[in-house]
Design a protein around this motif. Structure first.
Motif, PDB file in Angstrom:
ATOM      1  N   UNK A  89      76.697  51.155 -57.967  1.00  0.00           N
ATOM      2  CA  UNK A  89      77.078  52.166 -57.154  1.00  0.00           C
ATOM      3  C   UNK A  89      75.819  52.351 -56.107  1.00  0.00           C
ATOM      4  N   UNK A  90      74.684  52.543 -56.906  1.00  0.00           N
ATOM      5  CA  UNK A  90      73.529  53.054 -56.005  1.00  0.00           C
ATOM      6  C   UNK A  90      73.107  51.891 -55.011  1.00  0.00           C
ATOM      7  N   UNK A  91      73.302  50.621 -55.459  1.00  0.00           N
ATOM      8  CA  UNK A  91      72.912  49.607 -54.630  1.00  0.00           C
ATOM      9  C   UNK A  91      73.907  49.591 -53.391  1.00  0.00           C
ATOM     10  N   UNK A  92      75.112  50.018 -53.645  1.00  0.00           N
ATOM     11  CA  UNK A  92      76.020  49.835 -52.681  1.00  0.00           C
ATOM     12  C   UNK A  92      75.699  51.093 -51.712  1.00  0.00           C
ATOM     13  N   UNK A 102      85.231  40.158 -60.684  1.00  0.00           N
ATOM     14  CA  UNK A 102      86.103  40.227 -59.351  1.00  0.00           C
ATOM     15  C   UNK A 102      86.120  41.500 -59.020  1.00  0.00           C
ATOM     16  N   UNK A 103      86.327  42.479 -59.752  1.00  0.00           N
ATOM     17  CA  UNK A 103      86.396  44.004 -59.480  1.00  0.00           C
ATOM     18  C   UNK A 103      85.132  44.271 -58.879  1.00  0.00           C
ATOM     19  N   UNK A 104      84.022  44.098 -59.411  1.00  0.00           N
ATOM     20  CA  UNK A 104      82.800  44.372 -58.604  1.00  0.00           C
ATOM     21  C   UNK A 104      82.634  43.732 -57.233  1.00  0.00           C
ATOM     22  N   UNK A 105      83.190  42.588 -57.188  1.00  0.00           N
ATOM     23  CA  UNK A 105      83.202  42.158 -55.749  1.00  0.00           C
ATOM     24  C   UNK A 105      84.008  42.797 -54.828  1.00  0.00           C
ATOM     25  N   UNK A 106      85.288  43.284 -55.322  1.00  0.00           N
ATOM     26  CA  UNK A 106      86.154  44.061 -54.467  1.00  0.00           C
ATOM     27  C   UNK A 106      85.412  45.439 -54.241  1.00  0.00           C
ATOM     28  N   UNK A 107      84.778  45.869 -55.145  1.00  0.00           N
ATOM     29  CA  UNK A 107      83.972  47.424 -54.721  1.00  0.00           C
ATOM     30  C   UNK A 107      82.864  46.887 -53.649  1.00  0.00           C
ATOM     31  N   UNK A 108      82.150  45.854 -53.672  1.00  0.00           N
ATOM     32  CA  UNK A 108      81.384  45.732 -52.792  1.00  0.00           C
ATOM     33  C   UNK A 108      82.042  45.383 -51.370  1.00  0.00           C
ATOM     34  N   UNK A 109      82.962  44.598 -51.321  1.00  0.00           N
ATOM     35  CA  UNK A 109      83.778  44.324 -50.090  1.00  0.00           C
ATOM     36  C   UNK A 109      84.272  45.940 -49.579  1.00  0.00           C
ATOM     37  N   UNK A 110      84.890  46.612 -50.390  1.00  0.00           N
ATOM     38  CA  UNK A 110      85.399  47.802 -49.913  1.00  0.00           C
ATOM     39  C   UNK A 110      84.384  48.816 -49.515  1.00  0.00           C
ATOM     40  N   UNK A 111      83.210  48.839 -50.062  1.00  0.00           N
ATOM     41  CA  UNK A 111      82.317  49.642 -49.704  1.00  0.00           C
ATOM     42  C   UNK A 111      81.461  49.328 -48.465  1.00  0.00           C
ATOM     43  N   UNK A 112      81.436  47.836 -48.233  1.00  0.00           N
ATOM     44  CA  UNK A 112      80.708  47.450 -46.987  1.00  0.00           C
ATOM     45  C   UNK A 112      81.539  47.295 -45.836  1.00  0.00           C
ATOM     46  N   UNK A 113      82.955  47.008 -45.956  1.00  0.00           N
ATOM     47  CA  UNK A 113      83.798  46.765 -44.836  1.00  0.00           C
ATOM     48  C   UNK A 113      83.823  47.749 -43.674  1.00  0.00           C
ATOM     49  N   UNK A 114      83.844  47.606 -42.731  1.00  0.00           N
ATOM     50  CA  UNK A 114      84.158  46.101 -41.858  1.00  0.00           C
ATOM     51  C   UNK A 114      82.723  45.172 -41.280  1.00  0.00           C
ATOM     52  N   UNK A 115      81.716  45.576 -42.202  1.00  0.00           N
ATOM     53  CA  UNK A 115      80.588  44.735 -42.126  1.00  0.00           C
ATOM     54  C   UNK A 115      79.958  44.584 -40.762  1.00  0.00           C
ATOM     55  N   UNK A 163      77.211  50.460 -40.041  1.00  0.00           N
ATOM     56  CA  UNK A 163      77.362  51.207 -38.856  1.00  0.00           C
ATOM     57  C   UNK A 163      78.469  52.305 -38.992  1.00  0.00           C
ATOM     58  N   UNK A 164      79.476  51.845 -39.890  1.00  0.00           N
ATOM     59  CA  UNK A 164      80.587  52.938 -39.960  1.00  0.00           C
ATOM     60  C   UNK A 164      80.888  53.654 -41.331  1.00  0.00           C
ATOM     61  N   UNK A 165      79.734  53.586 -42.265  1.00  0.00           N
ATOM     62  CA  UNK A 165      79.704  54.146 -43.655  1.00  0.00           C
ATOM     63  C   UNK A 165      78.721  55.226 -43.697  1.00  0.00           C
ATOM     64  N   UNK A 166      78.790  56.031 -44.657  1.00  0.00           N
ATOM     65  CA  UNK A 166      77.835  57.125 -44.620  1.00  0.00           C
ATOM     66  C   UNK A 166      77.426  57.080 -46.199  1.00  0.00           C
ATOM     67  N   UNK A 167      75.959  56.878 -46.237  1.00  0.00           N
ATOM     68  CA  UNK A 167      75.238  56.519 -47.363  1.00  0.00           C
ATOM     69  C   UNK A 167      74.860  57.725 -48.017  1.00  0.00           C
ATOM     70  N   UNK A 168      75.334  57.944 -49.072  1.00  0.00           N
ATOM     71  CA  UNK A 168      75.067  59.313 -50.029  1.00  0.00           C
ATOM     72  C   UNK A 168      75.078  58.961 -51.689  1.00  0.00           C
TER      73      UNK A 168
END
Length: 150
Positions: free
Chosen positions: A90-93, A16-29, A101-106
């Protein structure tokens, strides 16, 4: 048998926490039609805020705690599995953020996520078995996870 049920609950919490990390890292999709170049992952952002660093660490501390609790019987092997799987997430995210569009990948951010994982693992090692609670994992571990989730 009771320990297996407890560990299964920790695994579900970890997922569930991993799912939240995915959601938080890719929001607003909002996705790009074509990704940023791959070398973008290797650049360190120009403006690094303390809150960004702390957020990247804090996002993965609960994953370290729950992962350590879920694999407590495995000791070092379990900790290594939690660390490897958490860093892979973390790397996959970060790679997925090449298309947002609104995230910086690093990969820089994945490094701070790894620090959070290590912090969670260390917290479980230091405090998870300190106080004997109702379960093998201890009341202190349960309270730590509850506090981190809040």
């Amino acid at each position: 048998m009771h320990e297996h049920i407890i560990e299964r609950r920790w695994r579900l919490t970890w997922l569930a926490l991993a799912g939240l990390a995915v959601y938080g890292s890719l929001y607003p999709f909002q996705w790009r039609a074509s990704p940023l170049p791959w070398h973008t992952l290797l650049t360190v952002p120009e403006h690094i805020s303390r809150s960004d660093i702390l957020g990247n660490i804090a996002l993965f501390v609960p994953l370290g705690v729950c992962g350590a609790a879920a694999l407590s019987r495995w000791r070092v092997g379990g900790a290594l599995l939690v660390l490897v799987s958490g860093v892979a997430l973390a790397v996959a995210l970060q790679v997925a953020q090449l298309w947002t569009a609104q995230r910086t990948a690093a990969l820089y951010d994945a490094g701070w996520n790894a620090v959070g994982l290590l912090g969670g693992l260390l917290a479980m090692h230091l405090f998870g078995r300190t106080l004997a609670g109702r379960t093998r994992l201890g009341l202190a571990a349960q309270q730590t996870v509850a506090l981190l989730l809040v």
